[in-house]
Design a protein around this motif. Structure first.
Motif, PDB file in Angstrom:
ATOM      1  N   ASP A  89       0.836  -1.195   0.000  1.00 22.45           N
ATOM      2  CA  ASP A  89       0.000   0.000   0.000  1.00 22.45           C
ATOM      3  C   ASP A  89       0.869   1.242   0.000  1.00 22.45           C
ATOM      4  OD1 ASP A  89      -1.552   2.216   1.629  1.00 22.45           O
ATOM      5  OD2 ASP A  89      -3.057   0.851   0.853  1.00 22.45           O
ATOM      6  N   GLU A  90       0.416   2.293  -0.699  1.00 22.96           N
ATOM      7  CA  GLU A  90       1.221   3.506  -0.819  1.00 22.96           C
ATOM      8  C   GLU A  90       1.466   4.188   0.527  1.00 22.96           C
ATOM      9  OE1 GLU A  90       2.775   4.540  -3.659  1.00 22.96           O
ATOM     10  OE2 GLU A  90       2.034   2.602  -4.292  1.00 22.96           O
ATOM     11  N   ALA A  91       0.561   4.010   1.461  1.00 30.20           N
ATOM     12  CA  ALA A  91       0.689   4.701   2.747  1.00 30.20           C
ATOM     13  C   ALA A  91       1.578   3.955   3.730  1.00 30.20           C
ATOM     14  CB  ALA A  91      -0.684   4.916   3.377  1.00 30.20           C
ATOM     15  N   ASP A  92       2.014   2.737   3.373  1.00 30.24           N
ATOM     16  CA  ASP A  92       2.823   1.975   4.319  1.00 30.24           C
ATOM     17  C   ASP A  92       4.202   2.583   4.540  1.00 30.24           C
ATOM     18  OD1 ASP A  92       0.941   0.134   4.969  1.00 30.24           O
ATOM     19  OD2 ASP A  92       1.582  -1.362   3.514  1.00 30.24           O
ATOM     20  N   MET A  93       4.775   3.155   3.476  1.00 32.80           N
ATOM     21  CA  MET A  93       6.064   3.843   3.582  1.00 32.80           C
ATOM     22  C   MET A  93       7.155   2.965   4.186  1.00 32.80           C
ATOM     23  SD  MET A  93       4.771   7.646   4.695  1.00 32.80           S
ATOM     24  CE  MET A  93       3.698   7.051   5.992  1.00 32.80           C
ATOM     25  N   LYS A  94       7.355   1.787   3.602  1.00 35.04           N
ATOM     26  CA  LYS A  94       8.323   0.837   4.150  1.00 35.04           C
ATOM     27  C   LYS A  94       9.596   0.729   3.323  1.00 35.04           C
ATOM     28  CE  LYS A  94       4.835  -2.199   6.146  1.00 35.04           C
ATOM     29  NZ  LYS A  94       4.240  -3.545   6.111  1.00 35.04           N
ATOM     30  N   ALA A  95       9.840   1.684   2.454  1.00 34.15           N
ATOM     31  CA  ALA A  95      10.983   1.571   1.544  1.00 34.15           C
ATOM     32  C   ALA A  95      12.296   1.375   2.283  1.00 34.15           C
ATOM     33  CB  ALA A  95      11.073   2.811   0.660  1.00 34.15           C
ATOM     34  N   GLU A  96      12.426   1.996   3.469  1.00 35.48           N
ATOM     35  CA  GLU A  96      13.694   1.894   4.185  1.00 35.48           C
ATOM     36  C   GLU A  96      13.969   0.477   4.656  1.00 35.48           C
ATOM     37  OE1 GLU A  96      10.643   2.924   7.371  1.00 35.48           O
ATOM     38  OE2 GLU A  96      10.997   3.255   5.240  1.00 35.48           O
ATOM     39  N   GLU A  97      12.921  -0.352   4.739  1.00 35.51           N
ATOM     40  CA  GLU A  97      13.096  -1.725   5.190  1.00 35.51           C
ATOM     41  C   GLU A  97      13.603  -2.634   4.074  1.00 35.51           C
ATOM     42  OE1 GLU A  97       9.476  -3.031   6.949  1.00 35.51           O
ATOM     43  OE2 GLU A  97       9.267  -1.260   8.207  1.00 35.51           O
ATOM     44  N   GLU A 135       4.074   6.901  11.671  1.00 33.38           N
ATOM     45  CA  GLU A 135       4.876   8.009  12.167  1.00 33.38           C
ATOM     46  C   GLU A 135       6.169   7.493  12.801  1.00 33.38           C
ATOM     47  OE1 GLU A 135       4.141  12.200  14.469  1.00 33.38           O
ATOM     48  OE2 GLU A 135       3.105  10.439  15.250  1.00 33.38           O
ATOM     49  N   ALA A 136       6.130   6.308  13.394  1.00 37.54           N
ATOM     50  CA  ALA A 136       7.332   5.730  13.987  1.00 37.54           C
ATOM     51  C   ALA A 136       8.368   5.426  12.919  1.00 37.54           C
ATOM     52  CB  ALA A 136       6.974   4.459  14.758  1.00 37.54           C
ATOM     53  N   ARG A 137       7.897   5.019  11.722  1.00 37.59           N
ATOM     54  CA  ARG A 137       8.821   4.738  10.622  1.00 37.59           C
ATOM     55  C   ARG A 137       9.391   6.022  10.038  1.00 37.59           C
ATOM     56  NH1 ARG A 137       4.274   1.053   8.449  1.00 37.59           N
ATOM     57  NH2 ARG A 137       4.689  -0.936   9.472  1.00 37.59           N
ATOM     58  N   ARG A 138       8.619   7.092  10.131  1.00 38.61           N
ATOM     59  CA  ARG A 138       9.029   8.405   9.623  1.00 38.61           C
ATOM     60  C   ARG A 138       8.811   9.421  10.746  1.00 38.61           C
ATOM     61  NH1 ARG A 138      10.460   5.751   5.655  1.00 38.61           N
ATOM     62  NH2 ARG A 138      10.159   6.270   3.466  1.00 38.61           N
ATOM     63  N   PRO A 139       9.789   9.578  11.657  1.00 40.23           N
ATOM     64  CA  PRO A 139       9.605  10.440  12.834  1.00 40.23           C
ATOM     65  C   PRO A 139       9.187  11.873  12.511  1.00 40.23           C
ATOM     66  CG  PRO A 139      11.564   9.095  13.088  1.00 40.23           C
ATOM     67  CD  PRO A 139      11.095   8.903  11.666  1.00 40.23           C
ATOM     68  N   GLU A 140       9.512  12.344  11.309  1.00 40.78           N
ATOM     69  CA  GLU A 140       9.154  13.719  10.953  1.00 40.78           C
ATOM     70  C   GLU A 140       7.941  13.776  10.023  1.00 40.78           C
ATOM     71  OE1 GLU A 140      12.956  16.490  11.281  1.00 40.78           O
ATOM     72  OE2 GLU A 140      13.128  15.095   9.594  1.00 40.78           O
ATOM     73  N   LEU A 141       7.142  12.725  10.059  1.00 41.31           N
ATOM     74  CA  LEU A 141       5.968  12.657   9.188  1.00 41.31           C
ATOM     75  C   LEU A 141       5.013  13.817   9.439  1.00 41.31           C
ATOM     76  CD1 LEU A 141       4.141  11.271   7.129  1.00 41.31           C
ATOM     77  CD2 LEU A 141       3.298   9.791   8.978  1.00 41.31           C
ATOM     78  N   ARG A 142       4.705  14.095  10.703  1.00 44.57           N
ATOM     79  CA  ARG A 142       3.762  15.178  10.994  1.00 44.57           C
ATOM     80  C   ARG A 142       4.305  16.519  10.506  1.00 44.57           C
ATOM     81  NH1 ARG A 142      -1.291  15.934  10.952  1.00 44.57           N
ATOM     82  NH2 ARG A 142      -0.623  17.640   9.618  1.00 44.57           N
ATOM     83  N   ILE A 143       5.620  16.708  10.641  1.00 42.80           N
ATOM     84  CA  ILE A 143       6.241  17.944  10.142  1.00 42.80           C
ATOM     85  C   ILE A 143       6.082  18.022   8.631  1.00 42.80           C
ATOM     86  CG2 ILE A 143       8.427  19.181   9.868  1.00 42.80           C
ATOM     87  CD1 ILE A 143       9.303  18.007  12.538  1.00 42.80           C
ATOM     88  N   SER A 166      -5.022  14.365   9.836  1.00 41.63           N
ATOM     89  CA  SER A 166      -4.575  12.998  10.127  1.00 41.63           C
ATOM     90  C   SER A 166      -4.987  12.664  11.559  1.00 41.63           C
ATOM     91  CB  SER A 166      -3.054  12.870   9.955  1.00 41.63           C
ATOM     92  OG  SER A 166      -2.372  13.871  10.704  1.00 41.63           O
ATOM     93  N   PRO A 167      -6.288  12.562  11.809  1.00 43.67           N
ATOM     94  CA  PRO A 167      -6.801  12.431  13.179  1.00 43.67           C
ATOM     95  C   PRO A 167      -6.487  11.121  13.887  1.00 43.67           C
ATOM     96  CG  PRO A 167      -8.568  12.230  11.586  1.00 43.67           C
ATOM     97  CD  PRO A 167      -7.367  12.665  10.819  1.00 43.67           C
ATOM     98  N   LEU A 168      -6.015  10.110  13.157  1.00 40.45           N
ATOM     99  CA  LEU A 168      -5.683   8.827  13.789  1.00 40.45           C
ATOM    100  C   LEU A 168      -4.199   8.691  14.098  1.00 40.45           C
ATOM    101  CD1 LEU A 168      -7.776   6.290  11.640  1.00 40.45           C
ATOM    102  CD2 LEU A 168      -8.481   7.559  13.674  1.00 40.45           C
ATOM    103  N   LEU A 169      -3.425   9.731  13.820  1.00 43.23           N
ATOM    104  CA  LEU A 169      -1.967   9.614  13.887  1.00 43.23           C
ATOM    105  C   LEU A 169      -1.462   9.249  15.282  1.00 43.23           C
ATOM    106  CD1 LEU A 169       0.351   9.811  11.901  1.00 43.23           C
ATOM    107  CD2 LEU A 169       0.659  12.209  12.543  1.00 43.23           C
ATOM    108  N   GLY A 170      -2.201   9.575  16.312  1.00 46.06           N
ATOM    109  CA  GLY A 170      -1.768   9.251  17.672  1.00 46.06           C
ATOM    110  C   GLY A 170      -2.169   7.860  18.124  1.00 46.06           C
TER     111      GLY A 170
END
Length: 229
Positions: A89-97, A135-143, A166-170
């Motif tokens: 999925d595009e939102a998974d953002m796992k490329a670094e893995e 957000e844990a995978r991308r610590p600066e995601l909210r920024i 992004s109301p579910l981010l927490g």
């Protein structure tokens, strides 16, 4: 638990057909928002299953649904991006893995597309079902999201740019599942698997399926998913 969307209304909800975006939709409806659904179609192994949920939700709640063909992004990735990443999925953002320094998620293309759709349809905001693990995978995601919102404002200095929500981010995945169960979200209809193609069942062995299984275990909510393995 009430998810906060602020005073923004009407809004566009990005509905991929997975657990997170589905809970986001139900939360927006519970909050009394006027919702338009946006579904990005990437022509991946999971795409038919995801689109099926988006269409079901549109009919069930009588909400307008915009299906945008983004399969050109998938075609462009072939030969440059790891096939496992292409299938996810595009939102998974796992490329670094994947140990590929040149590979980045196509997530920003989805954000750009829905932002433009939100603008041309006159909606006040668009909402993404991002959660704590992302957000844990991308610590600066909210920024990054805040900067994108500022970017839209700079491009449209004479008119109000749409807000990015992004109301579910927490919330962790297990908490999203708990919330979904409380709101009677049909979690069995949602789709996570990146491998099953000609089956109505999740494969049960891909990374997305394993994450789904673990999240249900952690949540304490019975897993209603049908797995092939």
């Amino acid at each position: 638990m009430m998810i906060e969307f602020g005073k923004h209304d009407p809004i566009v909800v990005v509905l991929s057909g997975g657990i997170d975006s589905s809970v986001l939709l139900y939360s927006a409806i519970e909050a009394g928002k006027q919702v338009t659904l946006f579904h990005g179609y990437y022509n991946k192994p999971s795409s038919q299953h995801e689109l099926a949920f988006a269409k079901w939700a549109s009919q069930n709640f009588r909400l307008p649904l915009e299906v945008v063909d983004l399969s050109g992004i998938t075609s462009m990735q072939v030969g440059y991006v790891d096939p496992v990443q292409i299938a996810s999925d595009e939102a998974d953002m796992k490329a670094e893995e994947l140990n590929n320094e040149n590979a980045i998620s196509g997530f920003h293309t989805l954000v750009s597309a829905v932002a433009y759709f939100t603008q041309i349809t006159g909606n006040a905001a668009f909402a993404l079902g991002l959660i704590a693990e992302q957000e844990a995978r991308r610590p600066e995601l909210r920024i990054a999201l805040d900067l994108f919102e500022q970017f839209l404002q700079k491009l449209n200095p004479h008119s109000a740019a749409p807000a990015l929500l992004s109301p579910l981010l927490g919330l962790a995945k297990k908490d999203v599942i708990k919330l979904g169960a409380q709101m009677n979200v049909p979690l069995e209809r949602t789709w996570s698997c990146s491998a099953a193609v000609q089956s109505s069942n999740h494969c049960g062995v891909c990374s997305q399926c394993n994450e789904r299984k673990q999240a249900f275990i952690d949540s304490g909510v019975p897993d209603v998913t049908t797995y092939s393995a």
